[in-house]
Write a protein that holds these residues in place. Structure first.
Motif, PDB file in Angstrom:
ATOM      1  N   ILE A   1     -14.968  -3.489   0.679  1.00  0.00           N
ATOM      2  CA  ILE A   1     -14.559  -3.788   2.058  1.00  0.00           C
ATOM      3  C   ILE A   1     -13.554  -2.738   2.555  1.00  0.00           C
ATOM      4  CG2 ILE A   1     -12.629  -5.367   1.576  1.00  0.00           C
ATOM      5  CD1 ILE A   1     -15.226  -5.894   4.308  1.00  0.00           C
ATOM      6  N   ALA A   2     -12.701  -2.246   1.641  1.00  0.00           N
ATOM      7  CA  ALA A   2     -11.736  -1.228   2.044  1.00  0.00           C
ATOM      8  C   ALA A   2     -12.462   0.012   2.544  1.00  0.00           C
ATOM      9  CB  ALA A   2     -10.827  -0.870   0.877  1.00  0.00           C
ATOM     10  N   GLU A   3     -13.521   0.360   1.819  1.00  0.00           N
ATOM     11  CA  GLU A   3     -14.276   1.537   2.217  1.00  0.00           C
ATOM     12  C   GLU A   3     -14.948   1.314   3.574  1.00  0.00           C
ATOM     13  OE1 GLU A   3     -16.352   4.887  -0.549  1.00  0.00           O
ATOM     14  OE2 GLU A   3     -16.003   2.871  -1.277  1.00  0.00           O
ATOM     15  N   SER A   4     -15.500   0.123   3.767  1.00  0.00           N
ATOM     16  CA  SER A   4     -16.117  -0.174   5.077  1.00  0.00           C
ATOM     17  C   SER A   4     -15.101  -0.072   6.195  1.00  0.00           C
ATOM     18  CB  SER A   4     -16.682  -1.589   5.096  1.00  0.00           C
ATOM     19  OG  SER A   4     -17.526  -1.785   4.021  1.00  0.00           O
ATOM     20  N   CYS A   5     -13.850  -0.351   5.879  1.00  0.00           N
ATOM     21  CA  CYS A   5     -12.827  -0.317   6.927  1.00  0.00           C
ATOM     22  C   CYS A   5     -12.167   1.054   7.034  1.00  0.00           C
ATOM     23  CB  CYS A   5     -11.773  -1.382   6.658  1.00  0.00           C
ATOM     24  SG  CYS A   5     -12.418  -3.038   6.849  1.00  0.00           S
ATOM     25  N   GLY A   6     -12.712   2.029   6.327  1.00  0.00           N
ATOM     26  CA  GLY A   6     -12.190   3.382   6.471  1.00  0.00           C
ATOM     27  C   GLY A   6     -10.929   3.642   5.676  1.00  0.00           C
ATOM     28  N   LEU A   7     -10.726   2.890   4.610  1.00  0.00           N
ATOM     29  CA  LEU A   7      -9.565   3.129   3.765  1.00  0.00           C
ATOM     30  C   LEU A   7     -10.010   3.826   2.485  1.00  0.00           C
ATOM     31  CD1 LEU A   7      -7.922  -0.364   4.113  1.00  0.00           C
ATOM     32  CD2 LEU A   7      -6.886   1.769   4.885  1.00  0.00           C
ATOM     33  N   ASN A   8      -9.237   4.785   2.067  1.00  0.00           N
ATOM     34  CA  ASN A   8      -9.553   5.491   0.832  1.00  0.00           C
ATOM     35  C   ASN A   8      -9.188   4.600  -0.359  1.00  0.00           C
ATOM     36  OD1 ASN A   8      -9.702   7.183  -1.334  1.00  0.00           O
ATOM     37  ND2 ASN A   8      -8.706   8.893  -0.306  1.00  0.00           N
ATOM     38  N   PRO A   9     -10.176   4.204  -1.190  1.00  0.00           N
ATOM     39  CA  PRO A   9      -9.864   3.299  -2.312  1.00  0.00           C
ATOM     40  C   PRO A   9      -8.805   3.875  -3.259  1.00  0.00           C
ATOM     41  CG  PRO A   9     -12.228   3.493  -2.002  1.00  0.00           C
ATOM     42  CD  PRO A   9     -11.606   4.514  -1.110  1.00  0.00           C
ATOM     43  N   ALA A  10      -8.625   5.184  -3.230  1.00  0.00           N
ATOM     44  CA  ALA A  10      -7.635   5.785  -4.127  1.00  0.00           C
ATOM     45  C   ALA A  10      -6.213   5.389  -3.734  1.00  0.00           C
ATOM     46  CB  ALA A  10      -7.781   7.303  -4.105  1.00  0.00           C
ATOM     47  N   PHE A  11      -6.050   4.958  -2.489  1.00  0.00           N
ATOM     48  CA  PHE A  11      -4.689   4.648  -2.022  1.00  0.00           C
ATOM     49  C   PHE A  11      -4.370   3.156  -2.110  1.00  0.00           C
ATOM     50  CE2 PHE A  11      -5.004   8.534   0.973  1.00  0.00           C
ATOM     51  CZ  PHE A  11      -4.771   9.360  -0.108  1.00  0.00           C
ATOM     52  N   LEU A  12      -5.283   2.380  -2.711  1.00  0.00           N
ATOM     53  CA  LEU A  12      -5.099   0.931  -2.674  1.00  0.00           C
ATOM     54  C   LEU A  12      -3.892   0.453  -3.465  1.00  0.00           C
ATOM     55  CD1 LEU A  12      -8.742  -0.452  -2.874  1.00  0.00           C
ATOM     56  CD2 LEU A  12      -7.231  -0.289  -0.908  1.00  0.00           C
ATOM     57  N   SER A  13      -3.438   1.262  -4.413  1.00  0.00           N
ATOM     58  CA  SER A  13      -2.306   0.791  -5.213  1.00  0.00           C
ATOM     59  C   SER A  13      -0.978   1.089  -4.530  1.00  0.00           C
ATOM     60  CB  SER A  13      -2.345   1.435  -6.593  1.00  0.00           C
ATOM     61  OG  SER A  13      -2.477   2.821  -6.447  1.00  0.00           O
ATOM     62  N   ARG A  14      -1.028   1.622  -3.321  1.00  0.00           N
ATOM     63  CA  ARG A  14       0.219   1.893  -2.609  1.00  0.00           C
ATOM     64  C   ARG A  14       0.698   0.651  -1.874  1.00  0.00           C
ATOM     65  NH1 ARG A  14      -0.374   7.811   0.138  1.00  0.00           N
ATOM     66  NH2 ARG A  14      -0.951   8.929  -1.750  1.00  0.00           N
ATOM     67  N   TYR A  15       1.959   0.721  -1.473  1.00  0.00           N
ATOM     68  CA  TYR A  15       2.526  -0.364  -0.671  1.00  0.00           C
ATOM     69  C   TYR A  15       2.310  -0.059   0.810  1.00  0.00           C
ATOM     70  CZ  TYR A  15       4.570  -2.313  -4.833  1.00  0.00           C
ATOM     71  OH  TYR A  15       4.723  -2.891  -6.055  1.00  0.00           O
ATOM     72  N   PRO A  16       2.307  -1.096   1.652  1.00  0.00           N
ATOM     73  CA  PRO A  16       1.989  -0.875   3.074  1.00  0.00           C
ATOM     74  C   PRO A  16       2.887   0.161   3.752  1.00  0.00           C
ATOM     75  CG  PRO A  16       2.061  -3.212   2.604  1.00  0.00           C
ATOM     76  CD  PRO A  16       2.495  -2.524   1.359  1.00  0.00           C
ATOM     77  N   ASN A  17       4.120   0.334   3.267  1.00  0.00           N
ATOM     78  CA  ASN A  17       4.999   1.258   3.986  1.00  0.00           C
ATOM     79  C   ASN A  17       4.519   2.701   3.900  1.00  0.00           C
ATOM     80  OD1 ASN A  17       5.773   1.804   1.304  1.00  0.00           O
ATOM     81  ND2 ASN A  17       7.824   2.342   1.950  1.00  0.00           N
ATOM     82  N   ALA A  18       3.573   2.977   3.008  1.00  0.00           N
ATOM     83  CA  ALA A  18       3.045   4.333   2.930  1.00  0.00           C
ATOM     84  C   ALA A  18       1.937   4.564   3.959  1.00  0.00           C
ATOM     85  CB  ALA A  18       2.518   4.602   1.527  1.00  0.00           C
ATOM     86  N   PHE A  19       1.625   3.540   4.748  1.00  0.00           N
ATOM     87  CA  PHE A  19       0.516   3.654   5.691  1.00  0.00           C
ATOM     88  C   PHE A  19       1.007   3.667   7.130  1.00  0.00           C
ATOM     89  CE2 PHE A  19      -1.277   2.109   1.833  1.00  0.00           C
ATOM     90  CZ  PHE A  19      -2.579   2.582   1.786  1.00  0.00           C
ATOM     91  N   SER A  20       0.243   4.315   7.981  1.00  0.00           N
ATOM     92  CA  SER A  20       0.595   4.329   9.402  1.00  0.00           C
ATOM     93  C   SER A  20       0.084   3.058  10.071  1.00  0.00           C
ATOM     94  CB  SER A  20      -0.027   5.546  10.066  1.00  0.00           C
ATOM     95  OG  SER A  20      -1.416   5.373  10.136  1.00  0.00           O
ATOM     96  N   GLY A  21       0.471   2.858  11.317  1.00  0.00           N
ATOM     97  CA  GLY A  21       0.088   1.644  12.039  1.00  0.00           C
ATOM     98  C   GLY A  21      -1.417   1.414  12.051  1.00  0.00           C
ATOM     99  N   GLY A  22      -2.162   2.468  12.320  1.00  0.00           N
ATOM    100  CA  GLY A  22      -3.610   2.342  12.393  1.00  0.00           C
ATOM    101  C   GLY A  22      -4.211   1.973  11.044  1.00  0.00           C
ATOM    102  N   GLN A  23      -3.707   2.617   9.990  1.00  0.00           N
ATOM    103  CA  GLN A  23      -4.222   2.312   8.651  1.00  0.00           C
ATOM    104  C   GLN A  23      -3.861   0.894   8.231  1.00  0.00           C
ATOM    105  OE1 GLN A  23      -2.217   5.753   7.053  1.00  0.00           O
ATOM    106  NE2 GLN A  23      -4.142   6.516   6.237  1.00  0.00           N
ATOM    107  N   ARG A  24      -2.657   0.465   8.616  1.00  0.00           N
ATOM    108  CA  ARG A  24      -2.252  -0.897   8.293  1.00  0.00           C
ATOM    109  C   ARG A  24      -3.177  -1.898   8.970  1.00  0.00           C
ATOM    110  NH1 ARG A  24       3.578  -2.279   7.857  1.00  0.00           N
ATOM    111  NH2 ARG A  24       4.461  -0.681   6.564  1.00  0.00           N
ATOM    112  N   GLN A  25      -3.570  -1.589  10.225  1.00  0.00           N
ATOM    113  CA  GLN A  25      -4.463  -2.513  10.903  1.00  0.00           C
ATOM    114  C   GLN A  25      -5.810  -2.539  10.192  1.00  0.00           C
ATOM    115  OE1 GLN A  25      -3.920  -5.109  12.253  1.00  0.00           O
ATOM    116  NE2 GLN A  25      -3.523  -4.796  14.410  1.00  0.00           N
ATOM    117  N   ARG A  26      -6.229  -1.403   9.625  1.00  0.00           N
ATOM    118  CA  ARG A  26      -7.464  -1.397   8.818  1.00  0.00           C
ATOM    119  C   ARG A  26      -7.311  -2.306   7.605  1.00  0.00           C
ATOM    120  NH1 ARG A  26     -10.894   3.038  10.195  1.00  0.00           N
ATOM    121  NH2 ARG A  26      -9.852   4.390  11.701  1.00  0.00           N
TER     122      ARG A  26
END
Lengths: 358, 374, 340
Positions: C143-168
């Motif tokens: 599902i992460a991939e379908s939403c345009g998220l790189n699975p390699a970054f899944l172990s990060r915490y939300p603060n490493a993501f921008s607003g748009g990525q967080r909404q993904r």
């Protein structure tokens, strides 16, 4: 594209002397993660009685630029360049050079240049009545007679369309609705009869019908009082309605600058074009995906010396755009752009213009 | 006013480093120099009171009968002839009775020098209660005596007693906190979580407890401690008393945080995902205010220490022969001895320093944990 | 696929008590959602628009039982055969059905726990449904991939993501259990313009790929027009107009809708400003006016509007309006652009 008949008044190089001139403004905030360049060589002019729209997304430096005009940027900000406030009868004042407690600065702030903000609740003190705050501002900048100040206050509230102005004077800010509060703030800002009004996203927190009221009010007041407006917004629809000229900011730099009609008719920077494509337009349901900009809005920390938009740009030229900062130059009459897709920009940067053609 | 907020957009590829929450926390904390120094001091203090037997040159109950109310010993590098010695030393003290004032007066006998050494042998003791040792961190050779903070009316070394007293006081603080923490967390938790009538009852209870004057309440509760208890039992009794009175502020903090966290979108997101109430509490609510709790606890330690000091000083808490910072101050109740032996106030100075250090540390932690300060 | 609607909402109400005094005596009610009824077809996107305080967010949350409604019914038929009333379902039934529905919030910063990794955040609904741990990683990554998220970054915490990525991330969390219904509460209004477009495109794409039904709550009429099949306009706790998107934007049948549409600033400096400026203030849900709640601000209001409360009725096939005068008024919609 339709014809680009440029009316004489449309030209940004028109002969009217500017009211405010920002020259090579650079604002840097040293923060934990590095140096945040909020404004990087910003040059703009605001003419008397005209509205300059400043467009950009979060972190592009539009608010910081506006705050520099009143020297209300955060204390850690390091500002260089010039912000010249022009007068008819004496040499201009450079606001950047004024000290924090210079009487000249205090006179300009809230006097000659007033500002309204996105959230009117925070710009009023909750423990004083609207009247006290308004009258205090008037006493500071216009008259020393309390009775006269009160009369001016009532007249101002009336002017911004607040019903029962005399009663409103006795109210506290939380008694008013969002739209009324924004009107009261406009009344306060305009009570000193400023020559320049800086409006930082004044309608973003408002509902669309209230926004329409406030926008109309501001335009009517500008017509009556003849002040210049620096209108900051991320909403191109609002800008189209309010501005005479538009400057588009990205990562602390102005990337495009043109009269409003010219800008909306013939976009000359891929970022502006992307912005226009990203927001759906009302009355245009197509079912097609939106033409968006890829990637995320960056924060200009440790900004590279290249075109800031290159990593997201669909038409970027590797080897040029990622190496050299594009200068903002005129690419069509009255229309400036900072994109190497235009030969004028290449030439201005001292690069060969033969390699790439539009 | 719109102020600049550096939100987490910095994942953008513009060279900005992405700092984790804990990195941001510590880098903000390190900017608070006083807090860093205080943290160092507090850790140092806890370390040395844990090994007080080793650090203290004498047993806290050992009476140096020929050195009653001796002033702090001067440590010097220069002998009577003005010659420099690389190793510091102390002179012998002789006490004489002044025939005119009938006061005992101490004279420094500069003819005798006792060198100061590290790791000297002295009174045997059990480190941590079970490691038999007789090495002390420092001491003087031969028959010399070293009293860094002077001696009390019974001739006991005040410096050694302060180390043991600080141990008691610092750990009474922690033990009391643990109880108060439990009570505060429980009452604040049920109050904020269940709301309604439970909330109303707990809130009225805390208001009632907070409106009682603290000192009489302490005194009343302290009167319940049976006089035949051993010092250890009294010690726990006092901690419990302090905790029973002190949990109310924590309960308020917990309740407030809980109420505001329940409104957070991510808690609602968990709810609409079907996460059970218990999991929401343990996974979302509790971690959400842990940092606030730590800050609150840090700021509450000095309250506990001062409480113990006040009770002991009034004779309601620990009683001699138990040693705590409060009981040490009992000696300074007598104005007569104070005038002639001002060093008896040194434990008071230590209390002030400890309390200030905890306050600075708490301030630093709070500022660092507050996401709205940069 | 049956013709049974996915959602059938009947008389849904949410009243918030107004308490005053030390004894918290209830002195009145704010009728945030007042007697709302509509249906949502399978695969449909219903836009819910209105100004702040109109109750659209509360309605969205009541439907999905994020908060408990005061009254009414929400018949939800995730599978063809069964239908449950979400408004009155007990905790157990509700939790079992949570996998069929989820929510996307407005603020991508406050809706992600800062103390969980993105992987754990997305996996939370799966764990809540007791999906075996062995299946979780695969589902999360898909599902992460379908939403345009790189699975390699899944172990990060939300603060490493921008607003748009967080909404993904929020969208991935909402979709990880393969729901049929998603309530999206202003999912793009906190985002920058250039990122808004990406998220709208993503939602559009996922909707087709996964055959989702959306209740899309928003105040931005252009966004709603872009994404919704049908639009419901709310004013002071009630739906006042409901019809197909194109119909609503071109031929509104309620004066409030007309005013709303006219107030949207269009990015074309050549268009004349034809904004209908509404006088007065939005009526208070705690103390609404008599008759039609909109009548004090309505330029067409007649005598009947002052005395009689209108009901939502079908004024044309498929076009519902709560205006007494709907048939007699000729209201203006959005003027289409002429530049192409």
């Amino acid at each position: 594209m339709s014809t680009s008949v440029i009316q004489p008044t449309d030209s940004i190089e028109s002969t009217t002397a500017p009211l405010l001139e920002i020259k090579n403004l650079r604002v840097v905030l040293p923060i934990l993660e590095g140096d945040l360049v909020a404004a990087d060589g910003v040059n703009i002019q605001i003419k008397p009685g005209k509205t300059l729209g400043l467009v950009g997304e979060s972190g592009c430096g539009k608010t910081m630029t506006a705050q520099s005009i009143l020297q209300i940027a955060p204390k850690i900000a390091k500002t260089s360049g010039q912000i010249l406030l022009h007068y008819a009868d004496r040499p201009p004042t450079d606001i950047v050079a004024l000290g924090k407690n210079d009487p000249e600065l205090l006179r300009i702030r809230g006097g000659e240049c007033a500002m309204i903000f996105q959230e009117p609740m925070t710009s009023f003190s909750p423990v004083h009545t609207i009247g006290n705050q308004l009258i205090e501002a008037i006493l500071l900048h216009r008259t020393s007679d309390k009775k006269e100040a009160r009369e001016i206050a009532i007249a101002m509230l009336d002017k911004v369309g607040i019903p029962a102005p005399a009663e409103t004077l006795k109210k506290y800010p939380h008694h008013l609705s969002g739209g009324m509060r924004q009107r009261a703030m406009i009344a306060m800002a305009l009570s000193s009869r400023p020559r320049l009004l800086i409006a930082d996203e004044p309608t973003t927190a408002l509902d669309v019908t209230v926004q329409a009221q406030v926008l109309r009010l501001m335009r009517d007041l500008q017509r009556d009082l003849g002040m210049a407006i620096l209108y900051i917004s991320h909403d191109l629809g609002v800008i189209a309605r309010m501005a005479d000229e538009v400057a588009v900011m990205y990562m602390g730099s102005i990337v495009e600058h043109a009269p409003v009609r010219e800008l909306f008719r013939s976009v000359k920077h891929p970022y502006t074009k992307g912005l226009m494509g990203s927001a759906p337009r009302i009355g245009k349901k197509s079912g097609e995906p939106l033409a968006t900009i890829m990637g995320n809005v960056p924060i200009p920390i440790n900004k590279p010396t290249a075109c800031g938009f290159f990593p997201r740009c669909p038409v970027g030229i590797a080897g040029i755009c990622d190496q050299v900062v594009p200068p903002l130059v005129e690419v069509a009459p009255g229309h400036k752009s900072a994109c190497f897709r235009y030969p004028q920009v290449l030439a201005a940067a001292g690069l060969e213009s033969g390699t790439t053609n539009e | 006013m719109t102020s600049i907020t550096i939100d987490s957009e910095s994942s953008a590829p513009q060279g900005g480093r992405v700092l984790s929450r804990s990195q941001i926390f510590w880098s903000k904390f390190y900017r608070h120099k006083l807090a860093v120094v205080s943290l160092g001091f507090i850790l140092f203090l806890y370390a040395i009171v844990l090994i007080a037997e080793f650090v203290a040159p004498y047993d806290p109950f050992q009476r140096h009968t020929d050195h009653l109310l001796a002033p702090p010993t001067a440590i010097t590098f220069f002998d009577a002839d003005g010659d420099f010695h690389l190793r510091p030393f102390v002179h012998a003290l002789k006490n004489e009775l002044n025939r005119e004032t009938f006061q005992r007066e101490y004279m420094v006998d500069t003819s005798v020098r006792y060198k100061i050494s590290l790791f000297v042998e002295g009174e045997p003791y059990n480190l941590f209660g079970f490691i038999p040792m007789d090495t002390h961190f420092f001491g003087v050779e031969g028959d010399g005596k070293i009293f860094l903070a002077g001696t009390d009316t019974l001739g006991r070394d005040l410096f050694s007693r302060m180390l043991f007293g600080a141990r008691t006081s610092l750990f009474v603080g922690l033990f009391g906190l643990a109880i108060g923490f439990g009570l505060g967390l429980f009452f604040g938790g049920i109050s904020g979580y269940f709301g309604g009538a439970v909330d109303n009852f707990v809130q009225r209870l805390t208001e009632f407890l907070q409106s009682l004057p603290t000192l009489p309440l302490w005194m009343a509760l302290a009167a319940l401690v049976p006089p035949h208890w051993t010092p250890i039992q009294v010690y726990f009794g006092i901690s419990t008393i302090l905790a029973v009175v002190g949990w109310t502020t924590l309960a308020r903090v917990v309740r407030g945080k809980l109420l505001s966290l329940r409104e957070e979108d991510y808690v609602m997101a968990a709810k609409v995902s079907g996460v059970s109430e218990a999991k929401i509490i343990t996974n979302h609510l509790l971690p959400g205010f842990m940092s606030y709790l730590i800050v609150h606890l840090t700021l509450a330690v000095p309250q506990m220490i001062l409480g113990e000091v006040a009770l002991s000083f009034l004779g309601l808490g620990l009683r001699p022969p138990a040693v705590s910072l409060g009981t040490l101050l009992i000696d300074s109740q007598n104005i007569q001895t104070l005038v002639f032996s001002p060093w008896l106030l040194v434990p008071g100075g230590l209390i002030i320093i400890i309390v200030i250090a905890f306050s600075f540390l708490g301030d630093g932690l709070r500022d660092a944990a507050d996401p709205y300060r940069s | 696929m049956s013709n049974k609607p996915l959602l059938k909402i009947e008389g849904l109400k949410k009243y918030f008590p107004i308490e005053s005094g030390a004894l918290r005596k209830v002195t009145g009610y704010v009728k945030a959602v007042d007697d709302v009824s509509f249906e949502l077809a399978r695969g449909e996107v219903l836009g819910l628009v209105g100004e702040s305080g109109c109750g659209k967010t509360t309605l969205g949350r009541c439907i999905i039982r994020a908060i408990d409604p005061t009254g009414g019914a929400v018949h939800f038929s995730p599978l063809d055969d069964e239908s449950i009333d979400l408004a009155s379902a007990d905790k157990k039934t509700l939790r079992r059905n949570r996998r069929h529905m989820n929510m996307v919030f407005q603020d991508p910063f406050s809706s992600l726990s800062p103390r969980m990794t993105v992987r754990d955040i997305i996996a939370e609904p799966l764990r809540a449904q007791k999906i075996p741990e062995s299946e979780i990683n695969g589902k999360v990554e898909r599902i992460a991939e379908s939403c345009g998220l790189n699975p390699a970054f899944l172990s990060r915490y939300p603060n490493a993501f921008s607003g748009g990525q967080r909404q993904r991330v929020c969208i991935a969390r909402a979709l990880v259990t393969d729901p049929v219904l998603v309530v999206a509460d202003e999912p793009v209004s906190a985002l920058d313009v250039s990122v808004q477009g990406q998220i709208l495109n993503l939602l559009q794409h996922l909707r087709q790929e996964l055959n989702l039904s959306f209740i899309f709550v928003a105040h931005d009429l252009s966004v709603v027009e872009h994404i919704a099949d049908r639009v419901a306009v709310m004013y002071v706790g009630k739906i006042i107009e409901l019809t197909d998107t194109e119909q609503l934007y071109s031929r509104p049948q309620h004066p409030y809708t007309e005013a709303l549409l006219s107030a949207v600033p269009k990015p074309d400096p050549d268009l004349p400003d034809e904004t209908i400026i509404l006088g007065g203030e939005v009526a208070s849900a705690a103390n609404p006016p008599s008759g039609c709640y909109f009548h004090p601000r309505c330029r067409y209001a007649g005598e009947i509007c002052r005395t009689e409360a209108p009901t939502l009725r079908e004024v044309e096939p498929g076009h519902w309006s709560a205006c007494h005068l709907a048939e007699s008024l000729d209201l203006a919609g959005v003027v289409p652009d002429q530049d192409d």
